[in-house]
Structure formats: structure tokens, C-alpha cells
Design a protein around this motif. Sequence first.
Motif, PDB file in Angstrom:
ATOM      1  N   LEU A  78       0.843  -1.202   0.000  1.00  0.00           N
ATOM      2  CA  LEU A  78       0.000   0.000   0.000  1.00  0.00           C
ATOM      3  C   LEU A  78       0.882   1.258   0.000  1.00  0.00           C
ATOM      4  O   LEU A  78       0.675   2.183  -0.782  1.00  0.00           O
ATOM      5  CB  LEU A  78      -0.873  -0.036   1.257  1.00  0.00           C
ATOM      6  N   ILE A  79       1.869   1.235   0.880  1.00  0.00           N
ATOM      7  CA  ILE A  79       2.778   2.384   0.989  1.00  0.00           C
ATOM      8  C   ILE A  79       3.504   2.587  -0.339  1.00  0.00           C
ATOM      9  O   ILE A  79       3.631   3.703  -0.842  1.00  0.00           O
ATOM     10  CB  ILE A  79       3.811   2.147   2.121  1.00  0.00           C
ATOM     11  N   MET A  80       3.983   1.495  -0.928  1.00  0.00           N
ATOM     12  CA  MET A  80       4.729   1.621  -2.186  1.00  0.00           C
ATOM     13  C   MET A  80       3.854   2.184  -3.289  1.00  0.00           C
ATOM     14  O   MET A  80       4.290   3.028  -4.066  1.00  0.00           O
ATOM     15  CB  MET A  80       5.309   0.271  -2.608  1.00  0.00           C
ATOM     16  N   PHE A  81       2.597   1.727  -3.325  1.00  0.00           N
ATOM     17  CA  PHE A  81       1.704   2.222  -4.384  1.00  0.00           C
ATOM     18  C   PHE A  81       1.352   3.692  -4.188  1.00  0.00           C
ATOM     19  O   PHE A  81       1.263   4.453  -5.117  1.00  0.00           O
ATOM     20  CB  PHE A  81       0.412   1.390  -4.435  1.00  0.00           C
ATOM     21  N   THR A  82       1.129   4.050  -2.928  1.00  0.00           N
ATOM     22  CA  THR A  82       0.626   5.413  -2.713  1.00  0.00           C
ATOM     23  C   THR A  82       1.743   6.438  -2.557  1.00  0.00           C
ATOM     24  O   THR A  82       1.580   7.582  -2.939  1.00  0.00           O
ATOM     25  CB  THR A  82      -0.264   5.484  -1.460  1.00  0.00           C
ATOM     26  N   SER A  85       6.295   5.871  -5.674  1.00  0.00           N
ATOM     27  CA  SER A  85       6.429   5.378  -7.028  1.00  0.00           C
ATOM     28  C   SER A  85       7.782   5.854  -7.566  1.00  0.00           C
ATOM     29  O   SER A  85       8.039   7.046  -7.654  1.00  0.00           O
ATOM     30  CB  SER A  85       5.293   5.934  -7.880  1.00  0.00           C
ATOM     31  N   GLN A  86       8.641   4.908  -7.857  1.00  0.00           N
ATOM     32  CA  GLN A  86      10.004   5.221  -8.309  1.00  0.00           C
ATOM     33  C   GLN A  86       9.996   6.133  -9.529  1.00  0.00           C
ATOM     34  O   GLN A  86      10.764   7.076  -9.604  1.00  0.00           O
ATOM     35  CB  GLN A  86      10.692   3.912  -8.701  1.00  0.00           C
ATOM     36  N   ASP A  87       9.063   5.841 -10.448  1.00  0.00           N
ATOM     37  CA  ASP A  87       9.039   6.615 -11.686  1.00  0.00           C
ATOM     38  C   ASP A  87       8.755   8.084 -11.429  1.00  0.00           C
ATOM     39  O   ASP A  87       9.183   8.948 -12.168  1.00  0.00           O
ATOM     40  CB  ASP A  87       7.973   6.070 -12.637  1.00  0.00           C
ATOM     41  N   ASP A  88       7.993   8.346 -10.364  1.00  0.00           N
ATOM     42  CA  ASP A  88       7.677   9.739 -10.060  1.00  0.00           C
ATOM     43  C   ASP A  88       8.888  10.488  -9.525  1.00  0.00           C
ATOM     44  O   ASP A  88       8.923  11.705  -9.519  1.00  0.00           O
ATOM     45  CB  ASP A  88       6.568   9.833  -9.001  1.00  0.00           C
ATOM     46  N   MET A  89       9.847   9.755  -9.016  1.00  0.00           N
ATOM     47  CA  MET A  89      10.974  10.415  -8.361  1.00  0.00           C
ATOM     48  C   MET A  89      12.203  10.520  -9.242  1.00  0.00           C
ATOM     49  O   MET A  89      13.128  11.258  -8.934  1.00  0.00           O
ATOM     50  CB  MET A  89      11.357   9.639  -7.100  1.00  0.00           C
ATOM     51  N   THR A  94      18.247  10.766 -17.306  1.00  0.00           N
ATOM     52  CA  THR A  94      19.546  10.740 -16.616  1.00  0.00           C
ATOM     53  C   THR A  94      19.602   9.686 -15.512  1.00  0.00           C
ATOM     54  O   THR A  94      20.668   9.401 -14.986  1.00  0.00           O
ATOM     55  CB  THR A  94      19.811  12.106 -15.952  1.00  0.00           C
ATOM     56  N   LYS A  95      18.432   9.169 -15.149  1.00  0.00           N
ATOM     57  CA  LYS A  95      18.310   8.223 -14.028  1.00  0.00           C
ATOM     58  C   LYS A  95      18.737   8.847 -12.703  1.00  0.00           C
ATOM     59  O   LYS A  95      19.134   8.166 -11.758  1.00  0.00           O
ATOM     60  CB  LYS A  95      19.121   6.927 -14.280  1.00  0.00           C
ATOM     61  N   MET A  96      18.706  10.163 -12.650  1.00  0.00           N
ATOM     62  CA  MET A  96      18.978  10.827 -11.365  1.00  0.00           C
ATOM     63  C   MET A  96      17.631  11.177 -10.731  1.00  0.00           C
ATOM     64  O   MET A  96      16.600  11.147 -11.403  1.00  0.00           O
ATOM     65  CB  MET A  96      19.750  12.116 -11.591  1.00  0.00           C
ATOM     66  N   LEU A  97      17.660  11.554  -9.457  1.00  0.00           N
ATOM     67  CA  LEU A  97      16.418  12.016  -8.832  1.00  0.00           C
ATOM     68  C   LEU A  97      15.969  13.290  -9.543  1.00  0.00           C
ATOM     69  O   LEU A  97      16.802  14.093  -9.963  1.00  0.00           O
ATOM     70  CB  LEU A  97      16.668  12.293  -7.349  1.00  0.00           C
ATOM     71  N   ASN A  98      14.667  13.451  -9.686  1.00  0.00           N
ATOM     72  CA  ASN A  98      14.182  14.566 -10.505  1.00  0.00           C
ATOM     73  C   ASN A  98      13.909  15.837  -9.686  1.00  0.00           C
ATOM     74  O   ASN A  98      14.113  15.885  -8.490  1.00  0.00           O
ATOM     75  CB  ASN A  98      12.957  14.142 -11.310  1.00  0.00           C
ATOM     76  N   TRP A  99      13.444  16.832 -10.395  1.00  0.00           N
ATOM     77  CA  TRP A  99      13.203  18.172  -9.836  1.00  0.00           C
ATOM     78  C   TRP A  99      12.250  18.101  -8.650  1.00  0.00           C
ATOM     79  O   TRP A  99      12.495  18.698  -7.611  1.00  0.00           O
ATOM     80  CB  TRP A  99      12.662  19.010 -10.979  1.00  0.00           C
TER      81      TRP A  99
END
Length: 511
Positions: A78-82, A85-89, A94-99
Motif C-alpha cells: 500500500l505504501i509503495m503504491f501510494t 512510485s520510483q518513476d515519479d521520483m 539521466t536516471k537521477m532524482l528529478n526536480w
Amino acid sequence: DSQGGYHRGTLQPFTYIVAIYYLIFGIVYAMGNRSMLSRQVVTSITAFISMTVVAVIVQMINKHLLVECFAASVCMLLIMFTLQSQDDMIDQGTKMLNWSSFVNRCSIKYASASDFTLLLIRIPDFKMFMKTFGGRFSNSLLRSFSDYLYNFVNLGDGFYLEDECFALMFPKDSEKVGETYRAIRKKLSENWNIGTVDTLITACFMRIDCPEDVDNADMLVDFIEQFKHREPETERLLHATDINFYDSKRRSEVENAIDKALDNRGFEVYYQPIYSSSRNKIVSCEALVRLKDEKLGFIPPQEFIPIAEENGKILKIGKYVFEEACRFIKKGVGTSLGIEYVQVNLSVVQCMQSDLVEQLLSIMDRYKVDPSSICLEVTETAAVYTPHIMEKNIKTLSDYGVKFALDDYGTGYSNMTYLLSLPFRFIKLEKEIVWECFKSEKAHIAIESTVAMIKKLNMQIVAEGIEDKHQLDTLLGMGCDFIQGYYFSKPVPEKDFIEVLKKNNTQAVTV
Ligand code: C2E
Ligand code: CA
């Protein structure tokens, strides 16, 4: 046991003690930072806690059930879904953390008063790479550059902030900041290899110590936006204090002043005369908007126009200036004193409006103003952004008789295409370019040839920024048809402008 039952050892209650400790700590910490938690986060944490507690109680009562681990797994999911989400981050290129991860992380750091230092790195030539070598090459370059940056920080401390800008996060005052800067600099002095291409990359660097230099997350975001868009300076490591930061507080004050002025008719239109060399009198004027706020005093157009363009308020301001110009023409005092048409600036944002023609025609109609008494000044930026809408707008309005001037000629975007393809009657030489003429012989020659070329194309030249007799004689000598500048008058309120006209146009102007 031999019957497949599940038993716990004597120390088992200890795990509950630890769990209770974490639970209480977690709740207290979350309550303390409640303002930073979204409703989604609160819901999923509450669900997590309640499900776990229920599962533990059920488990304690009925030792043969294995619900505890099952419930924990469901909660994690539940925590992972809500929440996570890796894609959001992560930035996919670049595969770096985003803005947004960056903003989140900095907000938490500010809120928990933990100091940090940022090293920003921007590759200003990236757009050129994109144009020359194409998307695939440029994306590989960004990727290999971000991989390289991970040599200096942990996975969670490297961010890609879009617009070819990276951030590395260090603990406050870490010596690693300087070391990293020097290492990257050294690396960039050599060719960078991407597939079959070797190329040199230049970069701009900036160090920001938080919170000394920038004391909250909103301001940091504004600060970084400005770093991304300022003229690149690649020679040295800039410190945040080196740049003139336009802070968000001033920006929102200016935004408020704009809103207030729109509600209370607080804008004013000033007029600056434009002298015709062939008629030897003032034949036109430029309408320039002015904003005076009770609290902030006079706010220059260079400051509030870009803000109004960004937040869209320029549409209302532009409409107001156009109406004022029409009202002035309708009065007829200017016309009786020699004013043949009034020049009004059109912002890029206005040029993008598909109903611009209808809007302007209806205002002219309302004031019974002939379209030929209006000249609209547009910059080439508008043509670069929206060539088709702009072209259509200009051509239609021209057919109705509105004149057009290409404003700020000689600045960044100057491009032959628009000069040749659009029906411009006038070309306005930007004042900086005019002044350049008096600084170097080469500039003088270039401007003289530009004037000759434009005249050959059957367009007329307006020279801006003429402040003294020497400048006036030089530009007239080059063949400029019109002159605008402090030599004749600064932009002044309508009443004073009428006086300027009375003084100059009732007898021949002595230049
Ligand atoms: P611009 O269109 O290039 O306008 C000319 C600017 O040069 C005006 O500045 C004018 O006061 C200034 N200027 C004219 N002659 C001289 C001179 O001899 N010496 C010096 N030092 N300056 C001179 P202003 O009024 O501060 O406006 C700045 C810019 O703000 C304008 O540049 C224009 O881009 C924008 N702006 C002003 N009014 C409006 C408006 O109503 N609508 C839009 N969209 N933009 C406007
Ligand atoms: Ca102008």
C-alpha cells in the motif's frame, strides 16, 4: 513444531516493545511535521498503523494464525503504491532524482533545520549539441555526465533539475564541494567521448550554502530558476551571493501591485515623441506604460512587464494601453498638433492570441479610430515563438491599414527572414545598438550599412535612444528617417506631451 505449529521464543515480547517505541516516535514525528504531509500520505500512514495494530492483536490472541506478516506485506505494498512510485521520483533520461524529488528533499531539510550545501552544474551549450548532433547524442551525453557525477555523491544526493542543470547535495561546509568542483573542472578540460564523437563540454558552477544564502525552499526554487536562465559564466565557481537574486518576495509584491493597478486603473500611459527628419517635426509618439505603487513606488516596465508576461496579466495591460492610445487619438488634440499615428507595443503574449485582430478592431471601432492612426511595435521574439499566428495577425491587421514596426532591431534574435517576409513599415534600431556606434568604428560601419540595407528594402528606420546633438547628427547623417530619444523628450504624461508638441510643432523644430 512437529505438527507444523508456529511458536515464539521468550524474547518475543521484546520485538513488540521496539515496535511500540517506533510507533510512538513515528506518530509524534509525523504530528510535528503535519503541515508537510499531503492528505494521501496521512491516509496511507493511518491505514498502515491501524492494519498493523489490528493484525498484531489478532496474532496475539490467536497464535496459530500468521496474519501479522501477511498484514505487514499488504501495508508495505500500500505504501509503495501510494507514496513511493520510483518513476515519479526519477528522471528517465539521466536516471537521477528529478526536480520534484529535489524540491521535496530540500523542503524537508529546511523544515528539520538540517544545513546543507548544493553544487549546481549547468551545461549551457546543450541546446547547441541538440541542434548539431541530434537528440540521441545529446541524451547519451546527459546520461554519461550524470553517471560521472555519481562519482562524487551517493545515489540519493544527485539530482537532475531539467534545463541541463544538475545539483549535488553535500553536508554543510563539506570540503568535498571544492574538491568535486575542481575534479569536474579538470575532467571537462579534456574531450568528452560519446560513441564516435569527442567533444568539449563547458559548464557553469554555483555553490549555495543553505540556509545562509537562501533561507527557504520556495526561494531556493526561484533562485535555481534564475541560475538556469542567466547568462552563462563558465570561468569560475560562482557563489550564491555573487548573483543579483531577484527574490520571490519582491516578485509577489510586484504581482500584487499589478493586480491592484488593474483593479483601480492604476496604470498610466506616457508618450514619447518621434521626430521625422523629412518633415522636420514630431509626427508620432510611442505609448509607454507606467506603474506607480503606493508601497513600492515607481516600478520600471523592464521589471513588471516580464512578470506580467509570465502570469498572463500583460493581456489586460496591453488592452488598457491600446484603449488609452485610442482614447488619446479620438480626442484629436495630438492630431491637430501634427501627430499622424501612435505607436503601441505588442507583447509576445498578445501576438500569440488567435483573437488579437478582433480584439483590436473592436476597440478601434468603439473609439472610432482609423486603423491607419495606429502603428504596432512587435519584437522578433514573437515571430520566433509563434510564426504562423503572428504572421496571420500582422497580415490581417495590415490589410485593415494598421502599420507595423519591428521593435528592438539589432538585439539577439535579429533575423533576415522576418524582415523580408512580414509587412513592416518601420524598423526600430534598439538604443543599445545605436550607442554602440559611438564606441567603435566597426559598429559604426555595421550600423551605417544596416540602415542603408533597410532603406533599400523600402522600409523606414527609427533610431531610439538619441540623447544629444552629436548622436542626432550622426544618425540623421546615416539616413535614419525618424528619431526617438531624450534629446526631444523623455516619455511624459499626456498633458505634458501636448505641451512638448505645442513647443515643437507650432514652429519648425530646430535640430
Ligand atoms: P522599448 O519598446 O524598447 O521602449 C523604448 C524604451 O527606451 C523606453 O523605456 C524609453 O523610455 C527608453 N528610451 C527612449 N529614448 C531614450 C533615451 O534617449 N535614453 C534612454 N536611456 N532611454 C530611452 P521604458 O519606457 O522604460 O520601457 C522599457 C520597455 O518596456 C520597452 O522597451 C518595452 O519593451 C516595454 N514596455 C513599455 N511599455 C509597454 C507597453 O505598453 N506594452 C508592452 N508590451 N511593453 C511595454
Ligand atoms: Ca517599443
